[in-house]
Design an enzyme around this catalytic site. Structure first.
Site, PDB file in Angstrom:
ATOM      1  N   TYR A  87       0.844  -1.200   0.000  1.00  0.00           N
ATOM      2  CA  TYR A  87       0.000   0.000   0.000  1.00  0.00           C
ATOM      3  C   TYR A  87       0.877   1.248   0.000  1.00  0.00           C
ATOM      4  O   TYR A  87       1.519   1.586   0.988  1.00  0.00           O
ATOM      5  CB  TYR A  87      -0.935   0.013   1.218  1.00  0.00           C
ATOM      6  CG  TYR A  87      -1.871  -1.188   1.323  1.00  0.00           C
ATOM      7  CD1 TYR A  87      -2.199  -1.951   0.199  1.00  0.00           C
ATOM      8  CD2 TYR A  87      -2.427  -1.553   2.542  1.00  0.00           C
ATOM      9  CE1 TYR A  87      -3.052  -3.044   0.305  1.00  0.00           C
ATOM     10  CE2 TYR A  87      -3.288  -2.644   2.647  1.00  0.00           C
ATOM     11  CZ  TYR A  87      -3.586  -3.392   1.530  1.00  0.00           C
ATOM     12  OH  TYR A  87      -4.431  -4.470   1.632  1.00  0.00           O
ATOM     13  N   HIS A 124       0.029 -12.081   1.048  1.00  0.00           N
ATOM     14  CA  HIS A 124      -0.992 -11.269   0.360  1.00  0.00           C
ATOM     15  C   HIS A 124      -1.677 -12.064  -0.752  1.00  0.00           C
ATOM     16  O   HIS A 124      -2.882 -11.952  -0.964  1.00  0.00           O
ATOM     17  CB  HIS A 124      -0.307 -10.008  -0.193  1.00  0.00           C
ATOM     18  CG  HIS A 124      -1.168  -8.801  -0.238  1.00  0.00           C
ATOM     19  ND1 HIS A 124      -0.677  -7.532  -0.148  1.00  0.00           N
ATOM     20  CD2 HIS A 124      -2.515  -8.647  -0.391  1.00  0.00           C
ATOM     21  CE1 HIS A 124      -1.673  -6.654  -0.237  1.00  0.00           C
ATOM     22  NE2 HIS A 124      -2.787  -7.309  -0.387  1.00  0.00           N
ATOM     23  N   PRO A 163     -15.476  -4.788   3.444  1.00  0.00           N
ATOM     24  CA  PRO A 163     -16.783  -5.218   3.972  1.00  0.00           C
ATOM     25  C   PRO A 163     -17.909  -4.227   3.686  1.00  0.00           C
ATOM     26  O   PRO A 163     -19.080  -4.580   3.812  1.00  0.00           O
ATOM     27  CB  PRO A 163     -16.528  -5.329   5.480  1.00  0.00           C
ATOM     28  CG  PRO A 163     -15.434  -4.343   5.735  1.00  0.00           C
ATOM     29  CD  PRO A 163     -14.553  -4.400   4.523  1.00  0.00           C
ATOM     30  N   LEU A 164     -17.524  -3.003   3.299  1.00  0.00           N
ATOM     31  CA  LEU A 164     -18.536  -2.004   2.934  1.00  0.00           C
ATOM     32  C   LEU A 164     -18.683  -1.911   1.418  1.00  0.00           C
ATOM     33  O   LEU A 164     -19.205  -0.914   0.903  1.00  0.00           O
ATOM     34  CB  LEU A 164     -18.140  -0.629   3.510  1.00  0.00           C
ATOM     35  CG  LEU A 164     -18.154  -0.540   5.041  1.00  0.00           C
ATOM     36  CD1 LEU A 164     -17.466   0.738   5.517  1.00  0.00           C
ATOM     37  CD2 LEU A 164     -19.595  -0.606   5.557  1.00  0.00           C
ATOM     38  N   GLY A 165     -18.215  -2.937   0.711  1.00  0.00           N
ATOM     39  CA  GLY A 165     -18.281  -2.883  -0.757  1.00  0.00           C
ATOM     40  C   GLY A 165     -17.535  -1.667  -1.281  1.00  0.00           C
ATOM     41  O   GLY A 165     -18.010  -0.975  -2.177  1.00  0.00           O
ATOM     42  N   ARG A 166     -16.352  -1.421  -0.678  1.00  0.00           N
ATOM     43  CA  ARG A 166     -15.509  -0.266  -1.049  1.00  0.00           C
ATOM     44  C   ARG A 166     -16.282   1.043  -0.908  1.00  0.00           C
ATOM     45  O   ARG A 166     -16.104   1.972  -1.696  1.00  0.00           O
ATOM     46  CB  ARG A 166     -14.927  -0.447  -2.456  1.00  0.00           C
ATOM     47  CG  ARG A 166     -14.093  -1.723  -2.565  1.00  0.00           C
ATOM     48  CD  ARG A 166     -13.471  -1.935  -3.917  1.00  0.00           C
ATOM     49  NE  ARG A 166     -12.838  -3.236  -4.017  1.00  0.00           N
ATOM     50  CZ  ARG A 166     -11.558  -3.499  -3.750  1.00  0.00           C
ATOM     51  NH1 ARG A 166     -10.768  -2.524  -3.383  1.00  0.00           N
ATOM     52  NH2 ARG A 166     -11.084  -4.715  -3.866  1.00  0.00           N
ATOM     53  N   GLY A 167     -17.180   1.087   0.047  1.00  0.00           N
ATOM     54  CA  GLY A 167     -17.950   2.304   0.324  1.00  0.00           C
ATOM     55  C   GLY A 167     -19.344   2.275  -0.271  1.00  0.00           C
ATOM     56  O   GLY A 167     -20.245   2.960   0.193  1.00  0.00           O
ATOM     57  N   PHE A 168     -19.549   1.458  -1.299  1.00  0.00           N
ATOM     58  CA  PHE A 168     -20.824   1.461  -2.030  1.00  0.00           C
ATOM     59  C   PHE A 168     -22.009   1.143  -1.125  1.00  0.00           C
ATOM     60  O   PHE A 168     -23.078   1.751  -1.225  1.00  0.00           O
ATOM     61  CB  PHE A 168     -20.744   0.436  -3.171  1.00  0.00           C
ATOM     62  CG  PHE A 168     -21.898   0.517  -4.131  1.00  0.00           C
ATOM     63  CD1 PHE A 168     -21.859   1.382  -5.212  1.00  0.00           C
ATOM     64  CD2 PHE A 168     -23.026  -0.272  -3.959  1.00  0.00           C
ATOM     65  CE1 PHE A 168     -22.930   1.472  -6.096  1.00  0.00           C
ATOM     66  CE2 PHE A 168     -24.096  -0.205  -4.836  1.00  0.00           C
ATOM     67  CZ  PHE A 168     -24.047   0.675  -5.909  1.00  0.00           C
TER      68      PHE A 168
HETATM   69  N1  LIG Z   1      -6.111  -8.663   1.147  1.00  0.00           N
HETATM   70  C1  LIG Z   1      -6.425  -7.944   0.106  1.00  0.00           C
HETATM   71  O1  LIG Z   1      -6.142  -8.289  -1.042  1.00  0.00           O
HETATM   72  C2  LIG Z   1      -7.171  -6.653   0.322  1.00  0.00           C
HETATM   73  C3  LIG Z   1      -7.821  -6.011  -0.742  1.00  0.00           C
HETATM   74  C4  LIG Z   1      -8.526  -4.829  -0.475  1.00  0.00           C
HETATM   75  C5  LIG Z   1      -8.551  -4.310   0.816  1.00  0.00           C
HETATM   76  N2  LIG Z   1      -7.896  -4.947   1.821  1.00  0.00           N
HETATM   77  C6  LIG Z   1      -7.936  -4.450   3.209  1.00  0.00           C
HETATM   78  O2  LIG Z   1      -9.294  -4.232   3.592  1.00  0.00           O
HETATM   79  C7  LIG Z   1      -9.464  -2.914   4.068  1.00  0.00           C
HETATM   80  C8  LIG Z   1     -10.861  -2.420   3.813  1.00  0.00           C
HETATM   81  O3  LIG Z   1     -11.238  -2.551   2.459  1.00  0.00           O
HETATM   82  P1  LIG Z   1     -11.545  -1.325   1.515  1.00  0.00           P
HETATM   83  O4  LIG Z   1     -10.929  -0.087   2.060  1.00  0.00           O
HETATM   84  O5  LIG Z   1     -11.192  -1.779   0.149  1.00  0.00           O
HETATM   85  O6  LIG Z   1     -13.140  -1.233   1.493  1.00  0.00           O
HETATM   86  P2  LIG Z   1     -14.310  -0.865   2.509  1.00  0.00           P
HETATM   87  O7  LIG Z   1     -13.823  -0.916   3.884  1.00  0.00           O
HETATM   88  O8  LIG Z   1     -15.436  -1.711   2.093  1.00  0.00           O
HETATM   89  O9  LIG Z   1     -14.667   0.629   2.081  1.00  0.00           O
HETATM   90  C9  LIG Z   1     -13.797   1.708   2.238  1.00  0.00           C
HETATM   91  C10 LIG Z   1     -14.441   2.917   1.613  1.00  0.00           C
HETATM   92  O10 LIG Z   1     -15.663   3.179   2.276  1.00  0.00           O
HETATM   93  C11 LIG Z   1     -15.688   4.483   2.790  1.00  0.00           C
HETATM   94  N3  LIG Z   1     -16.318   4.417   4.108  1.00  0.00           N
HETATM   95  C12 LIG Z   1     -15.854   3.792   5.214  1.00  0.00           C
HETATM   96  N4  LIG Z   1     -16.718   3.905   6.238  1.00  0.00           N
HETATM   97  C13 LIG Z   1     -17.750   4.635   5.775  1.00  0.00           C
HETATM   98  C14 LIG Z   1     -18.953   5.094   6.344  1.00  0.00           C
HETATM   99  N5  LIG Z   1     -19.261   4.806   7.610  1.00  0.00           N
HETATM  100  N6  LIG Z   1     -19.790   5.835   5.575  1.00  0.00           N
HETATM  101  C15 LIG Z   1     -19.482   6.107   4.285  1.00  0.00           C
HETATM  102  N7  LIG Z   1     -18.358   5.680   3.673  1.00  0.00           N
HETATM  103  C16 LIG Z   1     -17.506   4.956   4.415  1.00  0.00           C
HETATM  104  C17 LIG Z   1     -14.258   4.941   2.860  1.00  0.00           C
HETATM  105  O11 LIG Z   1     -14.244   6.332   2.683  1.00  0.00           O
HETATM  106  P3  LIG Z   1     -13.045   7.281   3.201  1.00  0.00           P
HETATM  107  O12 LIG Z   1     -11.777   6.608   2.828  1.00  0.00           O
HETATM  108  O13 LIG Z   1     -13.301   8.540   2.464  1.00  0.00           O
HETATM  109  O14 LIG Z   1     -13.185   7.417   4.655  1.00  0.00           O
HETATM  110  C18 LIG Z   1     -13.620   4.169   1.707  1.00  0.00           C
HETATM  111  O15 LIG Z   1     -13.793   4.877   0.511  1.00  0.00           O
HETATM  112  C19 LIG Z   1      -8.350  -2.141   3.368  1.00  0.00           C
HETATM  113  O16 LIG Z   1      -8.045  -0.932   4.045  1.00  0.00           O
HETATM  114  C20 LIG Z   1      -7.223  -3.129   3.396  1.00  0.00           C
HETATM  115  O17 LIG Z   1      -6.587  -3.084   4.674  1.00  0.00           O
HETATM  116  C21 LIG Z   1      -7.229  -6.116   1.591  1.00  0.00           C
END
Ligand SMILES: NC(=O)c1ccc[n+]([C@@H]2O[C@H](COP(=O)([O-])OP(=O)(O)OC[C@H]3O[C@@H](n4cnc5c(N)ncnc54)[C@H](OP(=O)(O)O)[C@@H]3O)[C@@H](O)[C@H]2O)c1
Length: 328
Positions: free
Chosen positions: A58, A125, A205-210
């Protein structure tokens, strides 16, 4: 915040963790604010969000440095997880490398950037098809013996791979995508990990924010935000997937919580050792997400969520973290 353990007999962690990737990379990189992100990480610890997830990839590297700065003086309060084996080149193409000699060198870089003398969880990873898993996993197990890492885990691994690794050295955790719009792993890896007392760490878990309902058009996302390349965020698929969010939002309103909290509470309900790692760089979102750790969804709500239609569009297509995965 309620707690569980990182698998049977593992370290205690809050039911909700924190993913730090988006603080440095992949999403809205121009909006990066390290000072605020450090506040988010430190506040997370105050709230009991103790599983902190990063990776050398990252940035690359800058996210580990950021996490290291945030944890100064508070290292012992967290379960610190990082990863090895996937690295972007200058073109942002991600390359797998799980060769033992590479892993042995990479941990020292991670420890230096994080400013710690061990990490609690070191995750492969991606399994590297060019290297026998036994060799990669053996190198990780050696790091446990050397005291550089406390436990080792896998990411996006199959049940066969988890079984093979577990026979060599205990698999503490498996990280894979799991959310209301990516439920495939409920059919195989999640029940396997639960049965064997292995932690399952849902990423995105938040569908990347969706799934929070706060992304109402793909154009809202910054130029260069990797989600613009993901099939589910594009055109007709984006529109079709809004129907999913509308259902989650209606349920959230009935329950007096937010759609994001419904999404996280549903993930937590999938198993005793399931610990989602939502990502955010905002205090407001962090607090909302942490509170989801104490939301109990009633059985009829869980059933309603289980019955949601599948998402439209592949989760990655050819894009991953802003790049194409190299077959290497
Ligand atoms: N192992 C792997 O291959 C892999 C792949 C992907 C991710 N990951 C790990 O998983 C973690 C989480 O996944 P992710 O970041 O992809 O997706 P996520 O947690 O599903 O979503 C993150 C997005 O949601 C937004 N968000 C978070 N909380 C919110 C809320 N309460 N209301 C509105 N929007 C909200 C964030 O906005 P803001 O950023 O603007 O706050 C960000 O854009 C990563 O940080 C990483 O550590 C691992």
């Amino acid at each position: 915040m309620r707690t569980t353990t990182l698998g049977r007999g593992g370290a205690e962690v809050g039911r909700i963790g924190l993913g730090c990737m988006g603080m440095s990379w992949a999403y809205d990189e121009a909006g990066r604010d390290d000072t605020e992100s450090i506040k988010v990480i430190r506040r997370a610890i105050d709230l009991g969000v103790t599983l902190i997830d990063t990776a050398d990839a990252y940035g690359p590297f800058s996210n580990e440095q950021l996490v290291g700065r945030a944890l100064r003086g508070r290292r012992d309060e967290v379960v610190l997880a990082t990863k090895v084996g996937l690295m972007p080149d200058g073109e942002r193409t991600l390359h797998r490398n799980a060769r033992p000699e590479y892993i042995r060198g990479a941990i020292d870089g991670s420890l230096a950037r994080l400013g710690v003398d061990y990490v609690d969880l070191y995750q492969l990873h991606r399994v590297d098809p060019a290297v026998p898993l036994a060799e990669s996993w053996g190198a990780l197990a050696d790091l446990v013996a050397a005291g550089k890492v406390r436990a080792i885990g896998l990411s996006e691994a199959t049940v066969d791979e988890i079984r093979e690794a577990h026979a060599i050295h205990p698999v503490a955790s498996v990280q894979s995508e799991l959310s209301l719009w990516t439920r495939d792993r409920l059919a195989d890896v999640v029940p396997y990990t639960e049965e064997h007392g292995i932690a399952f760490l849902p990423f995105s878990p938040l569908g990347r924010g969706f799934l929070t309902g706060r992304i109402t058009s793909a154009e809202q996302l910054a130029e260069g935000d990797m989600r613009r390349k993901l099939p589910r965020f594009q055109g007709a698929a984006f529109e079709a997937n809004q129907a999913l969010v509308e259902k989650v939002t209606a349920l959230a309103e009935r329950l007096g919580v937010t759609p994001g909290q419904v999404a996280l509470a549903w993930v937590v309900a999938q198993g005793e050792y399931v610990v989602p790692i939502p990502g955010t760089k905002r205090l407001r979102y962090l607090e909302e997400n942490a509170a989801a750790g104490d939301v109990d969804l009633p059985a009829d709500a869980l059933a309603e969520l289980d019955a949601l239609p599948a998402a439209v569009g592949d989760r990655y297509g050819t894009a991953i973290a802003g790049a194409t995965v190299s077959p290497r």
